[in-house]
Design an enzyme around this catalytic site. Structure first.
Site, PDB file in Angstrom:
ATOM      1  N   HIS A  85       7.402  -2.299   2.308  1.00  0.00           N
ATOM      2  CA  HIS A  85       7.158  -1.112   1.911  1.00  0.00           C
ATOM      3  C   HIS A  85       8.376  -0.213   1.685  1.00  0.00           C
ATOM      4  O   HIS A  85       8.649   0.614   0.794  1.00  0.00           O
ATOM      5  CB  HIS A  85       6.358  -0.333   2.980  1.00  0.00           C
ATOM      6  CG  HIS A  85       5.324  -0.884   3.430  1.00  0.00           C
ATOM      7  ND1 HIS A  85       4.484  -1.396   2.651  1.00  0.00           N
ATOM      8  CD2 HIS A  85       4.751  -1.166   4.794  1.00  0.00           C
ATOM      9  CE1 HIS A  85       3.191  -2.090   3.272  1.00  0.00           C
ATOM     10  NE2 HIS A  85       3.483  -1.837   4.549  1.00  0.00           N
ATOM     11  N   HIS A 141       0.725  -1.288  -0.032  1.00  0.00           N
ATOM     12  CA  HIS A 141       0.107  -0.067   0.227  1.00  0.00           C
ATOM     13  C   HIS A 141       0.791   1.254   0.066  1.00  0.00           C
ATOM     14  O   HIS A 141       0.352   2.260  -0.497  1.00  0.00           O
ATOM     15  CB  HIS A 141      -1.179   0.112   1.205  1.00  0.00           C
ATOM     16  CG  HIS A 141      -0.582   0.375   2.670  1.00  0.00           C
ATOM     17  ND1 HIS A 141       0.162  -0.545   3.338  1.00  0.00           N
ATOM     18  CD2 HIS A 141      -0.710   1.725   3.127  1.00  0.00           C
ATOM     19  CE1 HIS A 141       0.553   0.072   4.543  1.00  0.00           C
ATOM     20  NE2 HIS A 141       0.301   1.375   4.196  1.00  0.00           N
TER      21      HIS A 141
HETATM   22  C1  BG6 Z   1       1.450  -2.017   7.439  1.00  0.00           C
HETATM   23  C2  BG6 Z   1       2.093  -3.014   8.559  1.00  0.00           C
HETATM   24  O1  BG6 Z   1       1.729  -2.790   6.395  1.00  0.00           O
HETATM   25  O2  BG6 Z   1       1.859  -0.968   7.143  1.00  0.00           O
HETATM   26  C3  BG6 Z   1       1.916  -2.053   9.953  1.00  0.00           C
HETATM   27  O3  BG6 Z   1       1.598  -4.271   8.715  1.00  0.00           O
HETATM   28  C4  BG6 Z   1       2.118  -0.553   9.718  1.00  0.00           C
HETATM   29  O4  BG6 Z   1       2.498  -2.562  10.780  1.00  0.00           O
HETATM   30  C5  BG6 Z   1       1.439  -0.023   8.436  1.00  0.00           C
HETATM   31  O5  BG6 Z   1       1.592   0.101  10.970  1.00  0.00           O
HETATM   32  C6  BG6 Z   1       2.042   1.544   8.458  1.00  0.00           C
HETATM   33  O6  BG6 Z   1       1.224   2.020   7.266  1.00  0.00           O
HETATM   34  P1  BG6 Z   1       0.682   3.509   7.240  1.00  0.00           P
HETATM   35  O7  BG6 Z   1      -0.211   3.732   6.045  1.00  0.00           O
HETATM   36  O8  BG6 Z   1      -0.177   3.903   8.457  1.00  0.00           O
HETATM   37  O9  BG6 Z   1       1.976   4.229   7.168  1.00  0.00           O
END
Ligand code: BG6
Length: 509
Positions: free
Chosen positions: A269, A207
């Site tokens: 990520h 994402h």
């Molecule tokens: C997720 C992780 O993919 O991304 C989480 O599993 C993390 O541990 C999250 O908190 C962070 O995403 P964002 O969009 O809130 O920065």
């Protein structure tokens, strides 16, 4: 843009609201912004899980409210024995807590009507029957979108189940990260997925690539002539990708215990964002060109050296339910990695992320080399506040800043660190931002894989991770609310972490 030909040709109506207008005019990938016209049955696996509650249900609700969902049914499924009313209550309270804006009864009613719940206890045929019954309510044959919001160890079984239940025709499948837990399991999962689905049916989601600000890295780099000439080892000293979180592990400890910060955040990520920062200009804005360039970066990544890694665990982590008392799962990780190619050889990339840290932030910071000589006298302040930086803030209210030394007004020649800043929330478009999951669910319904990862890239990332997975350094404890174990400072020395910022972002007046 590689969209499903069936989905093309129906532009958004102007009266669908600002999001639709954004999709038509401002969408990075699909400047045409066609809505997915084909009806869909969306099957949400893991429908009572944390991700479903925090992001997927609120995201689907938001798309529904904005008129960006096609005619569709949502089949929610999980192992919990719930009836439909109970599931609707869960969905409503998740949206009350996590969806943006006011939820009117009218919008909610419209959304809730689309949701059917099937407990996993009804078995694969129970699920398949429900899907087929709902499909029969459409005039045309709908597409299927299976969203696998499940932990890595469950992915095999669900992919097999979809094959056995005959739910793969007209289907696309979104697979959540981490994709596997190491090279071996990722390869196995990829080969199973290929037995059941064709490649163009599979959407491996990360994402972070759906975040507006991450896509802005591409726009910034490749839509402008200004920075690309200095985007290399001659001018850049180092790069930081820093994603501290204030959240702890909370109800996710069972998942997290098997995963840890490296698998949860870095191999997914942070390294995907690194690829956007480091890749060569793609020939086109379409999946094959983008993935080719990202994969070249991954091929040039040197294997992660455990000697360049600091693993931490926050104090009290082992007291949580589902966590082994002697757990050595890391809730913090900082590491240095290197890209061994002509553009980046010798430029360290420092990555850091962790739970229960002092601040929540998501930044990419590019530090430029300092001038080779200075004409400014000692005491002028030049160089005292670090090098010039370009900073991307990947938060939903995304920001960009370029810091540089400038003259302090008045007599003499004192220098201060100044900055040029751009903040999305100061523009008229700020209400139009799609949250990352919304954007990616929407793209997958349109068949657009541009912002998704692919099997080759994922396997390569596990390959470079192997030395660390096989020989992880010991975890070091850190205080909740700190910036991690002190060794993270030595890792980056003589440089220092940008966070916490010495100057805040400019606030809108
Ligand atoms: C997720 C992780 O993919 O991304 C989480 O599993 C993390 O541990 C999250 O908190 C962070 O995403 P964002 O969009 O809130 O920065």
């Amino acid at each position: 843009m590689a969209a499903d030909p069936e989905d093309e040709g129906r532009p958004f109506d102007d009266d669908l609201g600002p999001l639709a207008v954004l999709a038509r005019e401002g969408s990075l990938i699909d400047p045409g912004g066609h809505a997915p016209a084909t009806p869909h049955v969306i099957v949400l696996f893991g429908a009572t899980g944390d991700l479903a509650k925090r992001k997927l249900l609120p995201g689907l609700f938001h798309l529904s409210r904005a008129g960006m969902l096609p005619d569709c049914h949502i089949v929610a499924t999980s192992l919990d024995a719930l009836d439909e009313g109970e599931y609707h209550d869960i969905a409503r309270s998740a949206c009350d807590e996590f969806a943006r804006g006011l939820i009117t009864n009218e919008h909610w009613g419209e959304f809730e009507r689309r949701i059917t719940y099937v407990s996993g206890h009804h078995g694969v045929h129970g699920l398949a029957d429900t899907v087929r019954t709902l499909e029969a309510t459409f005039d045309t044959e709908p597409r299927r979108l299976h969203y696998l919001s499940i932990p890595p160890h469950a992915a095999d079984a669900v992919v097999r189940t979809l094959g056995e239940a005959g739910l793969t025709d007209r289907a696309r499948v979104i697979m959540e990260k981490p994709f596997g837990t190491d090279l071996h399991s990722a390869r196995q999962l990829n080969s199973l997925v290929r037995e059941v689905f064709d490649d163009d049916q599979v959407f491996r989601i990360d994402h972070f690539l759906g975040k507006e600000a991450a896509q802005n890295i591409l726009a910034f780099r490749f839509a402008n002539g200004l920075f690309e000439p200095i985007w290399n080892r001659q001018h850049i000293d180092h790069v930081q990708i820093d994603v501290p979180e204030t959240l702890g592990v909370e109800s996710r400890s069972a998942f997290y215990e098997q995963t840890g910060a490296y698998r949860d955040m870095v191999v997914t990520h942070l390294l995907q964002v690194l690829a956007f920062v480091a890749m060569e200009p793609p020939t086109e804005l379409e999946p094959r060109s983008i993935n080719e360039e990202k994969n070249k970066v991954f091929r040039s990544l040197r294997p992660i050296d455990p000697g360049n890694v600091v693993r931490g665990q926050y104090e009290g982590y082992t007291h949580a339910d589902g966590v082994a008392p002697d757990s050595d799962t890391e809730t913090f990780i900082a590491l240095r990695c290197e890209i061994d190619n002509w553009r980046w050889a010798g430029v360290p990339f420092f990555l850091r992320t962790g739970k229960h840290l002092a601040e929540g932030a998501r930044i990419v910071s590019i530090a430029f080399r300092e001038p080779p000589k200075s004409m400014f006298p000692a005491g002028s302040g030049v160089g005292t506040q670090g090098p010039d930086h370009l900073t991307f803030d990947l938060a939903d209210a995304s920001k960009l800043s370029l810091s540089f030394y400038g003259k302090r007004p008045g007599p003499g020649m004192k220098l201060d660190k100044l900055s040029l800043q751009f903040a999305l929330h100061e523009t008229e478009e700020s209400d139009n931002v799609l949250e990352a999951y919304e954007r990616l669910i929407h793209d997958s319904m349109a068949g657009d894989q541009t912002l998704f990862t692919n099997a080759e890239g994922i396997e390569r990332l596990w390959e470079v991770s192997q030395p660390l997975l096989e020989h992880p350094p010991e975890v070091q404890l850190y205080r909740v609310g700190s910036w991690g174990p002190p060794a993270m400072r030595e890792l980056i020395a003589p440089r220092s972490w940008r966070l916490p910022f010495e100057r805040g972002w400019r606030q809108k007046r």
